[in-house]
Design a protein around this motif. Structure first.
Motif: not given
Length: 386
Positions: A173-194
């Protein structure tokens, strides 16, 4: 019972301690069947978290069987198999009513790590953490007392193995909430540090959500290799250069839609930051956050599940303003996300157990902590069983 206890920096051992007992009418006693070591546990193991006491029982990722229950426990009964969230929430205060469980106003009698001296209320108590957060005994043990049992634990179907669901307690849930908090959705781009456990679970969640491009930054090759093979990330080892510059070049100079800082306050910083932190003149290294600020596009969002405390040198707030960036941070509202994530596991959309690299007995916990801390034997995640 046997339990893993804290005795100072880099000193933990499995001791015989008193069995837990019911203290409140809505408590349950859980017989632990599986528990895990989290990156947050390493902050305490390294002596970086204040208000730890010798003999404190560690561990906040655990599950097991209910063996005793108070008279006001209505959601569970003896014999139920449950996973317990690391956040302890009452379920009925101002914040719990908004599903902001980690902000619960009633479970933590202590101050938390907030530095502001005004009369601010603390957030929720946490299992197996310091006495800033209630000093509640954790679950790296044979048994544990679970307060507020009508709110936290979630029942697990018999067709799912412990390892499939154990990480509902925290990192998933911590990783999942982290993604939700970015607001990035299907088709978007994301960077994860760590690329530690939370970063890996963020990558798993992002892949499930259909996010197209997932960059991952770390300096342990084996962790980057795993994320590349398992989640299809674009890896970058920050020992090879400037991670933010790499991400900018790969996104036409704009940056990604959202960034996750899954590193936290122990990020490897400059020599000056290291000295200032050692002298307690600042609370955290700001290098990971500076990279996040540089790597996100204008109008994007930075999500910070990595633990921070105190103040940070070189925060670059002017860049945040200039780029119109948003930041969302804090502990996870685990109770909110557990049901939907359990369903995703049941449907085969998530396989969080893929991250497990080592399975050991509780009696080997001190050895497991050392291995996880030193990144020995390509250790990604350790599960302990009593």
């Amino acid at each position: 019972m046997r339990a893993l206890t804290y005795h100072g920096s880099h000193e933990v051992k499995v001791d015989t301690v008193p069995d837990p007992i019911l203290k409140e009418q809505d408590d349950v006693i859980l017989k632990i069947t599986a528990t895990a070591i989290c990156g947050s546990d390493l902050h305490m193991y390294r002596g970086k978290i204040p208000a730890m006491k010798s003999g404190d029982i560690l561990g906040h990722e655990f599950m097991g069987e209910v063996v005793d229950a108070g008279p006001k426990v209505t959601a569970l009964q003896k014999g139920d198999r449950v996973v317990v969230p690391f956040v302890i929430a009452c379920g009925s205060c101002f914040f719990c009513d908004m599903d902001l469980y980690s902000a619960c106003e009633t479970t933590n009698p202590d101050r938390g790590s907030i530095m502001n001296k005004k009369s601010l209320r603390s957030g929720a108590a946490l299992f197996g953490f310091s006495h800033l957060y209630g000093g509640v005994p954790g679950g790296q043990a044979e048994y544990v007392r679970v307060p507020k049992a009508n709110v936290g634990p979630i029942k697990i179907p018999t067709n799912l193995a412990d390892e499939q669901v154990l990480f509902l307690s925290d990192i998933l849930p911590t990783g999942y909430q982290a993604v939700l908090n970015t607001g990035v959705t299907k088709g978007g781009s994301l960077a994860i540090f760590g690329a530690g456990p939370v970063g890996q679970m963020a990558a798993a969640s992002a892949k499930m959500m259909g996010i197209d491009r997932i960059f991952m930054v770390d300096h342990h090759k084996y962790r980057l290799d795993f994320a590349t093979e398992t989640y299809g990330v674009v890896p970058f080892n920050f020992d090879d250069g400037d991670a933010a510059e790499f991400i900018l070049q790969a996104t036409d100079g704009r940056g990604v839609d959202g960034v996750i800082d899954a590193v936290g306050f122990e990020a490897k910083g400059s020599k000056i930051e290291t000295v200032l932190t050692d002298l307690k003149l600042e609370g955290s290294s700001g290098k990971a956050l500076r990279q996040c600020i540089a790597a996100v596009r204008r109008g994007g969002m930075i999500s910070v599940p990595g633990v921070y405390a105190g103040f940070i040198h070189g925060f670059l707030f002017g860049d945040i303003f200039e780029k119109g960036i948003g930041i969302k941070a804090g502990q996870t509202h685990v109770q909110k996300h557990m049901p939907e994530l359990l369903k995703a596991i049941e449907e085969g959309k998530l396989h969080p157990n893929a991250i497990i690299s080592h399975r050991m007995k509780l009696e080997q916990a001190a050895e497991a902590y050392k291995m996880f801390d030193k990144k020995e034997d390509n250790c990604r995640k350790v599960v302990l069983t009593p």
